[in-house]
Structure formats: C-alpha cells, structure tokens
Scaffold this active site. Structure first.
Site, PDB file in Angstrom:
ATOM      1  N   HIS A  10      15.624  18.010  33.376  1.00 50.60           N
ATOM      2  CA  HIS A  10      14.420  17.303  33.814  1.00 50.60           C
ATOM      3  C   HIS A  10      14.572  16.914  35.283  1.00 50.60           C
ATOM      4  CE1 HIS A  10      13.797  16.308  29.340  1.00 50.60           C
ATOM      5  NE2 HIS A  10      12.989  17.297  29.704  1.00 50.60           N
ATOM      6  N   ALA A  11      13.605  17.347  36.073  1.00 49.34           N
ATOM      7  CA  ALA A  11      13.749  17.290  37.525  1.00 49.34           C
ATOM      8  C   ALA A  11      13.986  15.882  38.077  1.00 49.34           C
ATOM      9  CB  ALA A  11      12.511  17.901  38.165  1.00 49.34           C
ATOM     10  N   ARG A  12      13.231  14.912  37.586  1.00 43.74           N
ATOM     11  CA  ARG A  12      13.269  13.581  38.212  1.00 43.74           C
ATOM     12  C   ARG A  12      14.514  12.780  37.883  1.00 43.74           C
ATOM     13  NH1 ARG A  12       8.192  11.520  34.530  1.00 43.74           N
ATOM     14  NH2 ARG A  12       9.258  11.463  32.524  1.00 43.74           N
ATOM     15  N   GLU A  13      15.341  13.264  36.976  1.00 46.34           N
ATOM     16  CA  GLU A  13      16.511  12.504  36.545  1.00 46.34           C
ATOM     17  C   GLU A  13      17.685  12.811  37.477  1.00 46.34           C
ATOM     18  OE1 GLU A  13      16.689  13.804  32.447  1.00 46.34           O
ATOM     19  OE2 GLU A  13      14.683  13.026  32.039  1.00 46.34           O
TER      20      GLU A  13
ATOM     21  N   ARG B  51       8.886  16.288  36.127  1.00 49.09           N
ATOM     22  CA  ARG B  51       9.856  16.445  35.040  1.00 49.09           C
ATOM     23  C   ARG B  51      10.059  17.911  34.635  1.00 49.09           C
ATOM     24  NH1 ARG B  51      11.283  13.840  29.883  1.00 49.09           N
ATOM     25  NH2 ARG B  51      10.834  15.201  28.130  1.00 49.09           N
TER      26      ARG B  51
ATOM     27  N   ASN C   3      13.212  21.040  27.989  1.00 48.79           N
ATOM     28  CA  ASN C   3      13.957  20.554  26.832  1.00 48.79           C
ATOM     29  C   ASN C   3      13.110  20.549  25.551  1.00 48.79           C
ATOM     30  OD1 ASN C   3      16.490  19.810  25.904  1.00 48.79           O
ATOM     31  ND2 ASN C   3      16.004  17.619  25.953  1.00 48.79           N
ATOM     32  N   ARG C   4      12.019  21.303  25.575  1.00 50.83           N
ATOM     33  CA  ARG C   4      11.200  21.504  24.369  1.00 50.83           C
ATOM     34  C   ARG C   4      10.918  22.980  24.172  1.00 50.83           C
ATOM     35  NH1 ARG C   4      12.234  16.942  24.712  1.00 50.83           N
ATOM     36  NH2 ARG C   4      11.025  15.061  24.295  1.00 50.83           N
TER      37      ARG C   4
ATOM     38  N   HIS D 293      21.053  13.697  30.931  1.00 50.09           N
ATOM     39  CA  HIS D 293      19.697  13.224  31.183  1.00 50.09           C
ATOM     40  C   HIS D 293      19.737  11.770  31.627  1.00 50.09           C
ATOM     41  CE1 HIS D 293      17.370  16.512  29.177  1.00 50.09           C
ATOM     42  NE2 HIS D 293      18.553  16.732  28.644  1.00 50.09           N
ATOM     43  N   ALA D 294      18.565  11.229  31.913  1.00 55.83           N
ATOM     44  CA  ALA D 294      18.413   9.805  32.189  1.00 55.83           C
ATOM     45  C   ALA D 294      16.989   9.445  31.816  1.00 55.83           C
ATOM     46  CB  ALA D 294      18.646   9.513  33.668  1.00 55.83           C
ATOM     47  N   TYR D 295      16.659   8.205  31.520  1.00 56.69           N
ATOM     48  CA  TYR D 295      17.580   7.106  31.428  1.00 56.69           C
ATOM     49  C   TYR D 295      17.444   6.467  30.067  1.00 56.69           C
ATOM     50  CZ  TYR D 295      13.222   4.604  32.459  1.00 56.69           C
ATOM     51  OH  TYR D 295      11.933   4.155  32.422  1.00 56.69           O
TER      52      TYR D 295
ATOM     53  N   GLU E  49      22.107  10.204  27.822  1.00 56.19           N
ATOM     54  CA  GLU E  49      21.037   9.574  28.604  1.00 56.19           C
ATOM     55  C   GLU E  49      21.761   8.529  29.446  1.00 56.19           C
ATOM     56  OE1 GLU E  49      17.758  10.059  28.787  1.00 56.19           O
ATOM     57  OE2 GLU E  49      17.406  11.420  27.105  1.00 56.19           O
TER      58      GLU E  49
HETATM   59 ZN   LIG Z   1      15.728  14.229  30.433  1.00 53.25          ZN
END
Ligand SMILES: [Zn+2]
Ligand SMILES: *[C@@H]1O[C@H](CO)[C@@H](O)[C@H](O)[C@H]1NC(C)=O
Ligand SMILES: *[C@@H]1O[C@H](CO)[C@@H](O)[C@H](O)[C@H]1NC(C)=O
Ligand SMILES: *[C@@H]1O[C@H](CO)[C@@H](O)[C@H](O)[C@H]1NC(C)=O
Length: 438
Positions: A197-200, A255, A272-273, A325-327, A399
């Site tokens: 996920h890009a923003r993490e 994301r 991730n889906r 991942h986060a968060y 996470e």
């Molecule tokens: Zn993620």
C-alpha cells in the site's frame, strides 16, 4: 561497510524546492500536492451501539470519506475505532451527522494540508543536514531507494544479489534484494515485502532498515549470522512501485496501484485484495473507485502477478512470508478471509506471541496479534492468505506503528524506534523457524 555510511543523494527536486518556496520566497504560494488536502480533516469515530454502527455505514455510502483504519466498512462493529479522512466540503455534513447520531468522535487532524506541509518541511530540513550519509531515519523516494539498491548490489557482491522479477503497470522494474551467503548446502528462505500500500511509508523504511542491519551485524551478531548462514532473505523494499511514486508526487494518501480501469475515471487496484484466494468475496470491493477494489480478476495487477509467480516458483524453499503494512500495531496471521484458525495454529501462534513480546521489550510498545479475521477484519484476496494457501507455513502481516495519532504521517523521528523494535520481532520469528516447532 562503505556504502552504509556514505552515499551521494539526489533527492527528488519537488519537495525541497517547494520547501524553499514555502519558507522564504512566497509563503502561501507553493503547496504540496497541489493543495489538494486544504481543509480536509481526519476524524476518529467511536460508535458504541449497534444503531450508531448502522448509521455510520449508511453515512459512509452517502458522504465521501476515506477510511484510514480499518479499511473495510463492512466489518465495523460496536466499540470499533474508525479513523476517516473527510474532504473539506463534506466535513460540516459529517460533523452534523455525528451530532445527530450522537456518535462520539475526536478530530485527529484539523487541516490535513497544514499538517502535511509541516511534516514535509521537517523532513526536508532534516535531510538537508545529512547530505553526506545515507540516512536510514528518513523516508526515501522510489528513485532513491532504487539507487540505494544498485549501490548495495555493487558494494556487497558476496552477500547481496539484486534482480528484477518483472515490471509494474507503468513499466518500472520490480526489484528484489536477495541476502545471504551462497552455499552448497540446502537453504530455506524468508520473503519480506514492504509497500504493498503506497501511503504506508514506514514499510519501505523498515525494509531498508532490515537490509542495513543485516549487513552491519552479520559478522558480530550470532543470531544474524545464523539467520544469514541458514536462510536466504528475499527483500522487496517497494512492492507497489507506481503507487509509491505517486504518493510522493501527487497524492500522499494514495493506497492502490496505478492501473487504469476501463470505463471508469478512477485508477488502481488494492494490491492486497488482488490475490487468488477467495478473491473478492468479503472485505473487498468490486467498485473501481473504492480503496479496497479487488481488480477485474485475480492477479490482474502486474506487480501481484510477478510476486505470485516468483513465490510459486520458489515455494518449496520459502519457509516464511512477511508483509509490512501500517498502521495499527498488530501482528497478523491467517486466515484473513474467514473466521477460522489455521491447522497448525500452535506453532504460528507461539511464534507471534514471542515476537510481540520481543518487540515490546524495547520501548514497551504493545502489539495485538492473532488471526487477521479476528484481530483486524475479514478481507479476502490478501497476500498473506495466498502465501499460506500456497504452501508457505509461516505467513505474517505486520501493521506497524502507530495507532492513529500520526497515522500514515508517522514522523521520521519515529523510524528508528519503530524499526528497532520491529527488527527484534522479525529476528525472533526467523529464529523460531530455524528451530523445530514449538
Ligand atoms: Zn497496508
Ligand atoms: C547486481 O550485480 C550483479 C553483478 O554482481 C549483476 O550481474 C546484476 O545485473 C546486478 N543487478 C542489477 C539489477 O543491476
Ligand atoms: C524471542 O522472544 C522471546 C520472548 O521475548 C524470548 O524469550 C526469546 O529469547 C526470543 N528468541 C530469540 C532467538 O531472540
Ligand atoms: C503442519 O502440520 C503438518 C502435518 O502435521 C506438517 O506437515 C506441516 O509441516 C506443519 N506446518 C507447520 C507450519 O508446522
């Protein structure tokens, strides 16, 4: 250890330039990301009753909110903590709704644009002060991360090998670092990916940290030595390269991937889906504009397909799959797509339990752990479930920090503590693998 100390840095021009403009030249003129977040808020909602949950779900479909945590509205229940990003023009309506429905809330971020610009100016100042050393306590653009990988590949020829497993939608190379001494004896392997996920952004920062620590300590630290002698580590610092790049240049909170969806103006699929494991059944969306869009078919995303092909090819010797991942501060294992525990639950459970304990021993930071479906929410088509289903016995998703105070804008000051504690958890899991369970 030359490269670990020094490197030439070419920071993306965009941010420092903007910072200079913001600071001295034309305050108010230059805005990051085109000022797109001006007046946006991040609000934490605390629904306490079934009725409030119901109202919240109805609201979700009428107002344009972006869920920061958790990222699936269907699994919000009483007592949940729901962080939402609301656009400026809808925030009055949201607040009115919350009062009407009597839902408790706190405003985490009053003006997302201001917070973002403050965060980014701190970052730029910090980087300017440390031009001469590779800074592992900074977030790095994709270009910087790839330069760093090339440098390591040149410098540590005996222990690192860098290769590409394919290309992204926009044609970027999907690079992997393989760590470990070549040996004639059979070696198992551990797969680590960051930045699905890009923003993490803390994810890629952790992957870089992991590689740095491995290189710096494998001679002196018996545990690391054992890890690298007995296992290979495949590290993919940025999985979703297009999305990560886009989160630096256009939309900090992007994301998904960046593929086009025919017939829709919205781009991207939730990487991730998009895996072929109960694909798009629950906790994923069929709508291209949603952040959890599962894509037109499994492995539609070239990034997912490339990694899935690689894992399929090497699954016999890959013992563990770790995804960052986060968060939320959680350590999750399968299943994600159903409320059930995996057959060999106790080995995996005890690995998670010990890893979380090791993590906590550093700064006292608490992680929850358990099957993803129970601990976070149900989601189908995740990489973790897929890896497990494809024969990788230890499959985990981390996470990382925090629990929402900074959320995706985790300050660079917290990279070091976050990575230090996470490192212990990863080492602990790896050492667990090397023993016979339990
Ligand atoms: Zn993620
Ligand atoms: C990494 O280095 C090796 C030589 O040591 C080279 O063959 C390989 O192409 C390099 N990888 C990349 C992605 O440049
Ligand atoms: C893993 O963590 C547990 C719990 O903190 C600890 O007792 C154990 O020594 C750790 N193992 C390794 C190899 O670090
Ligand atoms: C789970 O159990 C099966 C059969 O008992 C065994 O073959 C497999 O290796 C086990 N997996 C793990 C993660 O221990």
């Amino acid at each position: 250890m030359k490269f670990l100390g020094k490197s030439s840095r070419q920071r993306t021009v965009f941010l420092p330039l903007c910072w200079l403009l913001l600071k001295f030249l034309q305050p108010g003129r230059c805005h990051l990301y085109n000022n797109r977040y001006a007046g946006d808020k991040v609000i934490r909602l605390l629904p306490k009753t079934e009725g409030q949950v119901h109202a919240l779900k109805k609201m979700y479909h009428t107002l344009q909110v972006d869920l920061w945590q958790p990222s699936s509205i269907s699994y919000v229940s009483e007592g949940a903590v729901v962080d939402v990003h609301i656009l400026q023009n809808a925030s009055q309506a949201l607040l009115a709704f919350l009062h009407e429905a009597n839902i408790q809330y706190t405003i985490l971020i009053k003006d997302l644009q201001k917070t973002l610009e403050k965060d980014s100016s701190l970052r730029t100042q910090r980087n300017r002060r440390s031009l001469s050393a590779y800074n592992y306590e900074a977030y790095h653009s994709l270009e910087e991360i790839q330069d760093w990988m090339h440098q390591l590949n040149k410098t540590y020829t005996g222990i690192i090998h860098m290769f590409s497993i394919g290309r992204s939608y926009e044609g970027r190379s999907l690079f992997i670092l393989k760590l470990g001494r070549r040996s004639r004896a059979y070696k198992g392997a551990v797969w680590i990916d960051c930045g699905i996920h890009a923003r993490e952004w803390i994810g890629p920062a952790f992957c870089q940290w992991f590689v740095k620590e491995a290189l710096l300590t494998y001679r002196s630290d018996p545990a690391m030595k054992k890890m690298l002698n007995h296992l290979y580590f495949y590290v993919m610092p940025v999985f979703n390269v297009d999305g990560y790049h886009f989160s630096w240049t256009h939309d900090r909170f992007w994301r998904k991937t960046r593929s086009r969806n025919s017939g829709f103006h919205c781009r991207g699929v939730d990487a991730n889906r998009n895996w072929k494991v109960k694909w798009c059944v629950e906790g994923a969306s069929m709508h291209p504009c949603d952040d959890t869009y599962c894509g037109p078919f499994p492995e539609s995303e070239p990034e997912v397909k490339a990694v899935a092909n690689f894992l399929r090819k090497h699954r016999k010797h890959i013992r563990a799959y770790l995804s960052f991942h986060a968060y939320a501060q959680m350590l999750l294992y399968p299943y994600s797509y159903k409320y059930a525990t995996i057959p060999n639950f106790s080995c995996v459970e005890s690995a998670a339990h010990k890893a979380v304990k090791a993590l906590r021993s550093v700064y006292g930071v608490q992680y929850r752990y358990g099957p993803a479906s129970h601990t976070l929410y149900v989601s189908s088509g995740s990489s973790m479930d897929w890896a497990y289903k494809n024969g990788i016995p230890y499959s985990f998703a981390f996470e990382l920090r925090d629990t929402g105070y900074f959320g995706f804008l985790l300050p660079e000051m917290l990279i070091k503590p976050t990575c230090t504690e996470t490192m212990l958890a990863v080492k602990n899991i790896t050492m667990h693998l090397l023993k016979k369970c339990p």
